[in-house]
Design a protein around this motif. Structure first.
Motif, PDB file in Angstrom:
ATOM      1  N   ALA A  49      42.403  49.939  38.635  1.00 41.77           N
ATOM      2  CA  ALA A  49      42.327  50.449  40.006  1.00 41.77           C
ATOM      3  C   ALA A  49      40.946  50.242  40.621  1.00 41.77           C
ATOM      4  O   ALA A  49      40.812  50.163  41.853  1.00 41.77           O
ATOM      5  N   ALA A  50      39.922  50.151  39.802  1.00 40.32           N
ATOM      6  CA  ALA A  50      38.552  49.994  40.306  1.00 40.32           C
ATOM      7  C   ALA A  50      38.259  48.582  40.786  1.00 40.32           C
ATOM      8  O   ALA A  50      37.213  48.330  41.394  1.00 40.32           O
ATOM      9  N   ILE A  51      39.182  47.649  40.540  1.00 45.89           N
ATOM     10  CA  ILE A  51      38.997  46.265  40.971  1.00 45.89           C
ATOM     11  C   ILE A  51      39.716  46.083  42.308  1.00 45.89           C
ATOM     12  O   ILE A  51      40.941  46.206  42.383  1.00 45.89           O
ATOM     13  N   PRO A  52      39.005  45.814  43.385  1.00 50.67           N
ATOM     14  CA  PRO A  52      39.617  45.771  44.718  1.00 50.67           C
ATOM     15  C   PRO A  52      40.841  44.857  44.827  1.00 50.67           C
ATOM     16  O   PRO A  52      41.834  45.228  45.469  1.00 50.67           O
ATOM     17  N   ALA A  53      40.790  43.688  44.211  1.00 51.02           N
ATOM     18  CA  ALA A  53      41.922  42.760  44.312  1.00 51.02           C
ATOM     19  C   ALA A  53      43.174  43.357  43.694  1.00 51.02           C
ATOM     20  O   ALA A  53      44.285  43.182  44.220  1.00 51.02           O
ATOM     21  N   TYR A  54      43.018  44.061  42.571  1.00 45.34           N
ATOM     22  CA  TYR A  54      44.174  44.722  41.969  1.00 45.34           C
ATOM     23  C   TYR A  54      44.648  45.897  42.836  1.00 45.34           C
ATOM     24  O   TYR A  54      45.852  46.089  43.038  1.00 45.34           O
ATOM     25  N   ALA A  55      43.718  46.692  43.318  1.00 49.69           N
ATOM     26  CA  ALA A  55      44.096  47.842  44.142  1.00 49.69           C
ATOM     27  C   ALA A  55      44.900  47.389  45.358  1.00 49.69           C
ATOM     28  O   ALA A  55      45.931  47.992  45.710  1.00 49.69           O
ATOM     29  N   GLU A  56      44.467  46.309  46.010  1.00 46.17           N
ATOM     30  CA  GLU A  56      45.187  45.796  47.172  1.00 46.17           C
ATOM     31  C   GLU A  56      46.565  45.270  46.774  1.00 46.17           C
ATOM     32  O   GLU A  56      47.554  45.488  47.487  1.00 46.17           O
ATOM     33  N   ALA A  57      46.635  44.582  45.644  1.00 48.18           N
ATOM     34  CA  ALA A  57      47.912  44.013  45.207  1.00 48.18           C
ATOM     35  C   ALA A  57      48.912  45.106  44.861  1.00 48.18           C
ATOM     36  O   ALA A  57      50.107  45.014  45.216  1.00 48.18           O
ATOM     37  N   PHE A  58      48.473  46.155  44.174  1.00 50.11           N
ATOM     38  CA  PHE A  58      49.382  47.247  43.830  1.00 50.11           C
ATOM     39  C   PHE A  58      49.896  47.951  45.082  1.00 50.11           C
ATOM     40  O   PHE A  58      51.075  48.304  45.167  1.00 50.11           O
ATOM     41  N   ALA A  59      49.036  48.155  46.049  1.00 46.80           N
ATOM     42  CA  ALA A  59      49.461  48.801  47.289  1.00 46.80           C
ATOM     43  C   ALA A  59      50.490  47.951  48.022  1.00 46.80           C
ATOM     44  O   ALA A  59      51.436  48.476  48.642  1.00 46.80           O
ATOM     45  N   ALA A  60      50.328  46.625  47.972  1.00 44.08           N
ATOM     46  CA  ALA A  60      51.267  45.731  48.644  1.00 44.08           C
ATOM     47  C   ALA A  60      52.601  45.642  47.910  1.00 44.08           C
ATOM     48  O   ALA A  60      53.666  45.585  48.532  1.00 44.08           O
ATOM     49  N   VAL A  61      52.564  45.649  46.583  1.00 43.99           N
ATOM     50  CA  VAL A  61      53.785  45.509  45.786  1.00 43.99           C
ATOM     51  C   VAL A  61      54.584  46.806  45.736  1.00 43.99           C
ATOM     52  O   VAL A  61      55.822  46.794  45.741  1.00 43.99           O
ATOM     53  N   TYR A  62      53.897  47.946  45.688  1.00 37.42           N
ATOM     54  CA  TYR A  62      54.567  49.248  45.608  1.00 37.42           C
ATOM     55  C   TYR A  62      54.166  50.124  46.806  1.00 37.42           C
ATOM     56  O   TYR A  62      53.555  51.184  46.629  1.00 37.42           O
ATOM     57  N   PRO A  63      54.502  49.708  48.024  1.00 39.11           N
ATOM     58  CA  PRO A  63      53.996  50.418  49.209  1.00 39.11           C
ATOM     59  C   PRO A  63      54.517  51.839  49.351  1.00 39.11           C
ATOM     60  O   PRO A  63      53.842  52.687  49.950  1.00 39.11           O
ATOM     61  N   GLY A  64      55.685  52.121  48.824  1.00 37.42           N
ATOM     62  CA  GLY A  64      56.222  53.469  48.950  1.00 37.42           C
ATOM     63  C   GLY A  64      55.631  54.455  47.970  1.00 37.42           C
ATOM     64  O   GLY A  64      55.828  55.669  48.096  1.00 37.42           O
ATOM     65  N   ARG A  65      54.892  53.944  46.986  1.00 38.45           N
ATOM     66  CA  ARG A  65      54.386  54.812  45.930  1.00 38.45           C
ATOM     67  C   ARG A  65      52.874  54.838  45.838  1.00 38.45           C
ATOM     68  O   ARG A  65      52.273  55.844  45.491  1.00 38.45           O
ATOM     69  N   ILE A  66      52.257  53.687  46.131  1.00 37.82           N
ATOM     70  CA  ILE A  66      50.807  53.583  45.957  1.00 37.82           C
ATOM     71  C   ILE A  66      50.146  53.410  47.321  1.00 37.82           C
ATOM     72  O   ILE A  66      50.320  52.384  47.991  1.00 37.82           O
TER      73      ILE A  66
END
Length: 458
Positions: free
Chosen positions: A212-229
């Protein structure tokens, strides 16, 4: 149907086959006419996959950030260059350097032990027919359970997981020998050592916070799981595991091999492979356990396989046995029984056996035909083991242990000639899927952590 012409009888005979075998080679029966062959696979046999989720999982699968010392990725032991395995009898996880048969112990961070079982290929592990994971089935579907699944760990870990495959992906990162590391190597290894896996500050949470501390991962998780993250702190290791499972489901699906064309009636098998199919589904009785479109009955059998390495037991146990399914069920009839492996892409996944005791398919098939005899005659030179100052042969040096393994075998020996084995190997070669072997997403050039992507040496 695309014809593949049989080889001339004279050519067959020069290859050491009998006239009777040469005559058999001239007949390549369609799959539908050979008893025991399965129906072809369709999309209905696999779960749907979100491509964006799979793309995120690809990066995580190849990123060493998920190991305690940030040196081991999932791909270290399951690399496509080695058929989604690692080319070793028993692998080196934490404390190893390099990839495949070239992997060796790091003198500055020596592994305590080898990984206790051969790294399994990952072909089709997302398929809906699968009911259990790992060679002993310690993660398995169970409709009677509140979460529809049983695992060796507390139910808290199951919250938020999307599938049995995602559940399986939770385990390697908390295994000291595989990815977590030992004792004081990292915050992850310390949490594992204390038995703190779940909750804030647990091993899985530590790894999630790293990602989660890596911005590229944080952005990707938010995009892939928008209803949860909605924010980085919402990322859990279950989310990471779900993404990795989606990648494995997409990348390692394998249903476009020549074998599949044959099942669909779209092509004939080459002559020697056709003879191998006749043996496999006929007098060789291979198809009785390696049944169905994935060539596994998804069950557990004691086949007298050679054992080496540290064994597999509970932490409080000090033996080097691997008693297989018995470790899960406690039933005597499950002693030394292991899950029937799928044979998809088996030609790519050497060495063979639950401990990788045989380096070639020919050697393994010969031993498998008469396992009790093979157990006593085993040549240790068959094993592919990086040098490590550990005891590997305790079981094989114990007549009592060998006798216990042999006593669990319930099938009679089978007479197979060299020609039979050659034909079986040819048939098994038709299970190699060029689409799956080449990969769909492939190996990324880089991962968001900036850590080195596992690659075999040039």
């Amino acid at each position: 149907m695309r014809p593949i012409h049989a080889a001339p009888a004279a050519l067959c005979l020069t290859a050491g086959l009998t006239a009777l075998a040469a005559a058999a080679l001239a007949q390549t029966r369609p799959a539908a006419e050979l008893p025991g062959t399965p129906a072809p696979l369709t999309d209905a046999d696999f779960p749907p996959v979100d491509r964006a989720e799979a793309a995120l999982g690809q990066l995580l699968f190849y990123d060493p950030i998920l190991s305690g010392g940030e040196e081991v990725a999932c791909a270290t032991c399951h690399h496509p260059a080695f058929g989604t395995s690692d080319g070793l009898s028993l692998g080196l996880g934490d404390g190893g350097i390099g990839l495949g048969p070239a992997r060796h112990a790091d003198p500055d961070n020596l592994p305590e032990e080898r990984v206790p079982r051969n790294a399994q290929g990952l072909w089709n592990v997302s398929a809906l027919q699968y009911r259990a994971m790992f060679m002993d089935g310690r993660v398995e579907l169970d409709e009677g359970h509140a979460h529809g699944m049983r695992t060796p760990l507390e139910d808290e870990m199951l919250e938020g997981l999307s599938s049995m495959l995602s559940t399986q992906a939770m385990f390697p990162v908390v295994s000291p020998d595989e990815m977590a590391g030992h004792y004081q190597e990292s915050d992850v290894s310390r949490a594992v050592r204390q038995g703190i896996l779940t909750g804030e500050g647990g091993a899985w949470d530590i790894l999630a916070r790293r990602v989660a501390a890596i911005p590229a991962y944080a952005e990707a998780f938010a995009a892939v799981y928008p209803g949860r993250i909605a924010a980085p702190e919402d990322i859990t290791y279950q989310d990471i595991s779900n993404a990795i499972a989606a990648f494995m489901a997409f990348e390692f699906r394998s249903d476009t091999a020549p074998f599949d064309d044959w099942l669909r009636g779209e092509a004939e098998l080459p002559p020697e492979a056709a003879l191998g199919a006749e043996i496999f589904y006929g007098r060789g009785t291979c198809g009785s356990c390696h049944s169905g479109p994935f060539l596994t009955d998804h069950s557990f059998h004691a086949m007298g396989d050679v054992q080496l390495g540290p064994g597999k037991g509970a932490r409080f146990e000090s033996h080097d046995r691997d008693e297989g399914r018995f470790e899960v069920t406690g039933r005597p009839e499950d002693l030394y029984a292991f899950r029937t492996p799928s044979l998809r892409n088996v030609a790519l996944t050497a060495p063979y056996g639950h401990a990788g005791a045989y380096r070639t398919l020919e050697g393994f098939l010969a031993a498998h035909a008469d396992p009790v005899t093979a157990l006593e005659a085993y040549d240790r030179g068959e094993a592919i083991l990086p040098e490590l100052a550990v005891a590997d042969w305790g079981i094989m040096e114990s007549a009592e242990s060998r006798a216990a393994i042999a006593a669990a075998v319930a099938v009679p020996p089978l007479a197979l000639s060299e020609g039979d084995i050659s034909a079986l190997v040819a048939f098994l070669g038709t299970l190699t899927d060029p689409v799956a072997e080449a990969g769909r997403l492939g190996v990324p050039d880089a991962v968001p952590s900036g850590l080195p992507v596992p690659q075999p040496e040039e």
